[in-house]
Design a protein around this motif. Structure first.
Motif, PDB file in Angstrom:
ATOM      1  N   ARG A  57     -17.052  14.305  -1.796  1.00 44.37           N
ATOM      2  CA  ARG A  57     -17.075  13.183  -1.431  1.00 44.37           C
ATOM      3  C   ARG A  57     -17.350  11.857  -2.307  1.00 44.37           C
ATOM      4  O   ARG A  57     -17.057  10.788  -2.392  1.00 44.37           O
ATOM      5  CB  ARG A  57     -17.805  12.896  -0.013  1.00 44.37           C
TER       6      ARG A  57
ATOM      7  N   THR B  20       0.927  -1.136   0.018  1.00 44.43           N
ATOM      8  CA  THR B  20      -0.030   0.108  -0.091  1.00 44.43           C
ATOM      9  C   THR B  20       0.724   1.391   0.014  1.00 44.43           C
ATOM     10  O   THR B  20       0.713   2.053  -0.598  1.00 44.43           O
ATOM     11  CB  THR B  20      -0.819   0.014   1.096  1.00 44.43           C
TER      12      THR B  20
ATOM     13  N   LEU C 191     -14.245   9.855  -3.901  1.00 48.61           N
ATOM     14  CA  LEU C 191     -13.235   9.161  -2.726  1.00 48.61           C
ATOM     15  C   LEU C 191     -12.477   8.042  -3.521  1.00 48.61           C
ATOM     16  O   LEU C 191     -11.489   7.756  -2.956  1.00 48.61           O
ATOM     17  CB  LEU C 191     -14.047   8.710  -1.535  1.00 48.61           C
TER      18      LEU C 191
ATOM     19  N   GLY D 147      -6.108   7.522   9.623  1.00 50.24           N
ATOM     20  CA  GLY D 147      -6.904   7.530  10.805  1.00 50.24           C
ATOM     21  C   GLY D 147      -8.531   8.009  10.857  1.00 50.24           C
ATOM     22  O   GLY D 147      -9.020   8.248  11.859  1.00 50.24           O
ATOM     23  N   GLY D 148      -8.520   8.289   9.706  1.00 50.33           N
ATOM     24  CA  GLY D 148      -9.994   8.594   9.388  1.00 50.33           C
ATOM     25  C   GLY D 148      -9.915  10.548   9.243  1.00 50.33           C
ATOM     26  O   GLY D 148      -9.148  11.145   9.776  1.00 50.33           O
ATOM     27  N   MET D 149     -11.300  10.918   9.533  1.00 47.06           N
ATOM     28  CA  MET D 149     -11.466  12.245   9.519  1.00 47.06           C
ATOM     29  C   MET D 149     -11.258  13.007  10.822  1.00 47.06           C
ATOM     30  O   MET D 149     -11.263  12.105  11.905  1.00 47.06           O
ATOM     31  CB  MET D 149     -12.859  12.700   8.954  1.00 47.06           C
TER      32      MET D 149
ATOM     33  N   ARG E 235      -9.840   7.309  -0.257  1.00 52.28           N
ATOM     34  CA  ARG E 235     -10.607   6.779   0.882  1.00 52.28           C
ATOM     35  C   ARG E 235      -9.389   5.997   1.277  1.00 52.28           C
ATOM     36  O   ARG E 235      -9.294   5.917   2.873  1.00 52.28           O
ATOM     37  CB  ARG E 235     -11.604   5.867   0.225  1.00 52.28           C
ATOM     38  N   GLU E 236      -8.278   5.169   0.640  1.00 47.86           N
ATOM     39  CA  GLU E 236      -7.495   4.341   1.232  1.00 47.86           C
ATOM     40  C   GLU E 236      -6.654   5.254   2.082  1.00 47.86           C
ATOM     41  O   GLU E 236      -6.147   4.972   3.123  1.00 47.86           O
ATOM     42  CB  GLU E 236      -6.646   3.835   0.258  1.00 47.86           C
TER      43      GLU E 236
ATOM     44  N   LEU F 167      -1.212  14.931   2.742  1.00 46.40           N
ATOM     45  CA  LEU F 167      -2.774  15.170   3.595  1.00 46.40           C
ATOM     46  C   LEU F 167      -2.687  16.208   4.582  1.00 46.40           C
ATOM     47  O   LEU F 167      -1.827  16.374   5.229  1.00 46.40           O
ATOM     48  CB  LEU F 167      -3.065  13.819   4.015  1.00 46.40           C
TER      49      LEU F 167
ATOM     50  N   ILE G 259      -7.010   8.247   3.535  1.00 50.36           N
ATOM     51  CA  ILE G 259      -7.992   8.748   4.745  1.00 50.36           C
ATOM     52  C   ILE G 259      -8.117   7.713   5.933  1.00 50.36           C
ATOM     53  O   ILE G 259      -7.727   7.812   6.914  1.00 50.36           O
ATOM     54  CB  ILE G 259      -9.339   9.264   4.346  1.00 50.36           C
ATOM     55  N   ASP G 260      -8.099   6.455   5.462  1.00 47.59           N
ATOM     56  CA  ASP G 260      -8.145   5.207   6.218  1.00 47.59           C
ATOM     57  C   ASP G 260      -6.710   5.092   7.025  1.00 47.59           C
ATOM     58  O   ASP G 260      -6.540   4.952   8.096  1.00 47.59           O
ATOM     59  CB  ASP G 260      -8.446   3.895   5.552  1.00 47.59           C
ATOM     60  N   LEU G 261      -5.768   5.355   5.969  1.00 50.44           N
ATOM     61  CA  LEU G 261      -4.281   5.446   6.674  1.00 50.44           C
ATOM     62  C   LEU G 261      -4.181   6.330   7.623  1.00 50.44           C
ATOM     63  O   LEU G 261      -3.279   6.125   8.586  1.00 50.44           O
ATOM     64  CB  LEU G 261      -3.253   5.445   5.520  1.00 50.44           C
TER      65      LEU G 261
ATOM     66  N   PRO H  86     -18.037  14.602   8.068  1.00 59.20           N
ATOM     67  CA  PRO H  86     -17.311  13.931   7.240  1.00 59.20           C
ATOM     68  C   PRO H  86     -16.962  14.974   6.229  1.00 59.20           C
ATOM     69  O   PRO H  86     -16.983  15.995   6.253  1.00 59.20           O
ATOM     70  CB  PRO H  86     -18.575  12.932   6.488  1.00 59.20           C
ATOM     71  N   LEU H  87     -15.944  14.334   5.269  1.00 58.52           N
ATOM     72  CA  LEU H  87     -15.607  15.075   4.115  1.00 58.52           C
ATOM     73  C   LEU H  87     -16.589  15.782   3.330  1.00 58.52           C
ATOM     74  O   LEU H  87     -17.563  15.208   2.831  1.00 58.52           O
ATOM     75  CB  LEU H  87     -14.607  14.197   3.205  1.00 58.52           C
TER      76      LEU H  87
END
Lengths: 265, 432
Positions: free
Chosen positions: B295, B4, B298, B271-273, B264-265, B245, B267-269, B279-280
């Motif tokens: 959004r 990744t 994403l 730790g999220g918003m 989306r990947e 980011l 943002i997951d990496l 939300p975004l």
């Protein structure tokens, strides 16, 4: 005030070193302007005359360049130039509030603090610096300083002060005014003065390059995650990826990306 | 399957001495240089061409192809100028790269100069980053001491001088022809193209101008081969890149990944918003000059083609994320003001157009605007794009026009509300 003979001799030696770096001398004008700014704290008429003489061009040509670039000051700068980034990301993350609160704090008058989200102070247009009554600190608005992952960002004499809050920024200004040492987040352990900073910009190092971290925490988030998961660029292990030297116990792994169910949309 | 994240340029940043010659060499640095110097210059160009490395400064022009435009045996000196004027709002990759790993850039510069037959190179770095400039000066001095710069490099007869040149606070100098004008000691105004810099660049001599990350990618391509690089990424967007980011995300920062990763990947990496329940809302894929996305986007692959198909541009992979606490008009106004502030004034569409754009967007933001202002903005925008002298003008209407495209209703709400309906305190880093 015209430069003394001693000063001129010193400046001329520096100027010769600067022009010697370039295939054509005129390329030296920007660093020469930094050189004279490092002497006087701003680019004075005498400073421009010096640059013109070194390069054999007119003072008008020098002025045309000096007024184009925002890093040259045309009146004496403070010992510490404090800049708050008010470009979009920093502004929204709190830079506007930091600027509005600092404006009142530095000026010693709370009148500026009602500037709701910076726009009352005129967006990004130039309004001149706000100086503290003792002249030690001047506050200015900055455009994006390439540290968006550390927003909101404050710069002092072009050193990074990352992840600021209104309280931390006020404390920073108070310490500068009290003559206490403050250390940039990513930079040397001792903040240099405005004049010293300009000397570095002219190309003369101050021996502090090895001070401070290689990278700040936000710069390392991806690398840290990659090491935790054992992710690496394929086949680049021999030449550019060195997990052992990092002291990490990285195991090759087939770990999948952390598919969190956190809301991302 | 590729991992990744694929740290290459960022791989040694956690080493306390990564910015030194010793630290860089310990992690495999300066291994590509002797390999390149043992090749024919044209073969170095071919290797970079075959890797399909595309410029990392925003435009995505193939780097090797740019090099091959330099005329050979023309009797003129050739120059390499590294564009390290990173000032595009949201873009924050080259600055940490040069702070933590300046030698990878220097190794790339030496290899590039050998390939294009240049004996003088410049790093045009923005002036507002003092510690980065210290690190560059120090690294260049170390490279001279080690014999990687100067006369007869590694006994090959190849000479190269490298100058660290600090800019002085002008976004326009990131435009390649304005950069050259500035480096020549003048006001940073863009020039007509053609002639292109490859033919008449610095001092009217053939000049290559490349972004920091592009040149820094060269050593890994030489060391590992072009197919290694082109094996990463997507069909037409090869290799890896640094994704930056910022904004309303838990862990903003630098993520080096193959091109084609999705937001989306990422943002997951990360730790999220930042805040639950928010939300975004909108984001830039590559700095303020790339049209806003929402959004809905994403899952688009973050490569040149994927972002292009979504109506924006990959740009510099400067992903500025804003959640639902943020007023899109406030964001767009600030960017519009930025372009007005940074317009060099050379051409009328940009100089006048950015001024009038700000006036109209301000009216809307203050709630005193009308539907007519929306039309004025789109009309002024259409009269700048394609008519301005350089890309700064083309970019100026982008934030507000893309904001109108996706958030027209919200913008009209400002009129009904008599001002901004958002509380700016709710979108700060310290808001709960």
């Amino acid at each position: 005030m015209p430069f003394s003979e001693d000063t001129l001799t010193r400046l001329k030696a520096d100027a010769a070193e600067i022009t010697g770096r370039y295939p054509r001398a005129r390329s030296a004008l920007l660093p020469l302007l930094y050189l004279v700014q490092s002497e006087e704290g701003y680019v004075s008429d005498d400073g421009m005359a010096f640059c013109a003489e070194v390069l054999g061009i007119t003072q008008t040509e020098v002025r045309g360049v000096a007024t184009f670039y925002t890093m040259y000051k045309h009146e004496p700068a403070a010992e510490y130039q404090v800049g708050v980034c008010i470009n979009t990301t920093c502004a929204i993350m709190g830079g506007d509030q930091i600027y509005a609160e600092l404006a009142g704090h530095v000026a010693g008058a709370p009148g500026h603090e009602d500037a709701e989200h910076g726009d009352a102070l005129g967006g990004t247009s130039d309004h001149g610096d706000i100086k503290s009554p003792d002249g030690k600190v001047a506050l200015e608005r900055l455009e994006c300083n390439a540290a968006c992952d550390y927003a909101p960002v404050v710069m002092v004499n072009w050193e990074f002060f990352d992840n600021q809050t209104p309280a931390s920024a006020r404390e920073l200004v108070d310490k500068l005014r009290a003559g206490e040492n403050v250390a940039p987040t990513r930079g040397p352990s001792r903040l240099c003065t405005w004049k010293q900073a300009n000397r570095i910009l002219a190309g003369f190092g101050d021996g502090q390059a090895a001070d401070g971290p290689s990278a700040g925490p936000a710069s390392l988030v991806g690398l840290k995650l990659a090491k935790e998961h054992g992710w690496r660029a394929p086949g680049a292990g021999e030449s550019h990826h060195d997990s052992e030297a990092a002291g990490g116990s990285v195991e090759p792994s087939s770990a999948q990306p952390p598919r969190s169910d956190k809301e991302t949309s | 399957m590729t991992d990744t994240l694929t740290p290459v340029l960022t791989a040694n940043w956690d080493q306390p001495d990564s910015f030194t010659l010793a630290g860089y060499s310990r992690t495999g640095g300066y291994k590509a240089l002797p390999k390149a110097l043992a090749m024919e210059p044209d073969d170095v160009i071919a290797t970079v061409k075959n890797s399909v490395l595309r410029g990392r400064g925003g435009a995505g022009f193939p780097t090797g192809m740019k090099w091959s435009f330099i005329p050979q045996n023309d009797g003129k000196p050739h120059y390499l100028t590294v564009n390290a004027d990173e000032s595009e709002p949201g873009t924050c990759k080259d600055i940490p790269l040069m702070m933590a790993n300046p030698h990878v850039l220097i190794e790339g510069i030496i290899i590039t100069c050998y390939a294009i037959r240049a004996s003088h190179a410049f790093i045009y770095v923005r002036g507002e980053v003092l510690h980065v400039i210290r690190r560059l000066q120090y690294a260049v001095a170390q490279a001279y001491e080690a014999g990687y710069l100067g006369k007869d490099i590694l006994g090959t007869g190849f000479d190269l001088d490298l100058v660290v040149h600090a800019g002085a606070g002008a976004y326009i100098c990131g435009e390649e022809t304005a950069l050259l004008t500035s480096l020549e000691g003048y006001r940073g105004l863009p020039r007509n193209r053609p002639p292109f810099p490859a033919v008449e660049g610095l001092y009217a001599s053939p000049t290559v101008i490349n972004n920091v990350e592009s040149i820094s990618s060269v050593p890994s391509i030489i060391a590992n081969g072009p197919t290694w690089f082109s094996g990463l990424g997507t069909e037409k967007s090869k290799g890896y890149g640094i994704f930056s980011l910022s904004g309303h995300v838990k862990h903003p920062g630098q993520y080096e990944a193959p091109l084609g990763i999705t937001l989306r990947e990422l943002i997951d990496l990360a730790g999220g918003m930042l805040r639950p329940g928010h939300p975004l809302k909108f984001w830039t894929p590559g700095g303020s000059s790339t049209p806003l996305l929402t959004r809905e986007h994403l899952d688009i692959p973050l490569d040149f083609e994927g972002v292009g198909a979504a109506g924006s541009m990959l740009g510099t992979r400067a992903l500025q994320l804003f959640d639902t606490t943020t007023c899109v008009l406030r964001a767009a106004l600030r960017w519009t003001e930025f372009y007005q502030h940074e317009s060099c004034g050379k051409c009328t569409p940009c100089r006048e157009g950015t001024y009038w754009l700000v006036r109209a967007v301000e009216r809307l933001e203050s709630g005193k605007g009308s539907d007519e202002d929306l039309e004025t903005i789109l009309d002024v925008g259409n009269n700048i794009v394609g008519r301005a002298f350089c890309a700064l003008g083309d970019a100026a209407p982008v934030p507000i026009s893309s904001a109108i495209k996706y958030f027209r209703d919200e913008i009209i709400q400002h009129q009904k509300h008599g001002g901004c309906p958002f509380d700016p305190a709710a979108s700060t880093a310290w808001a709960v």
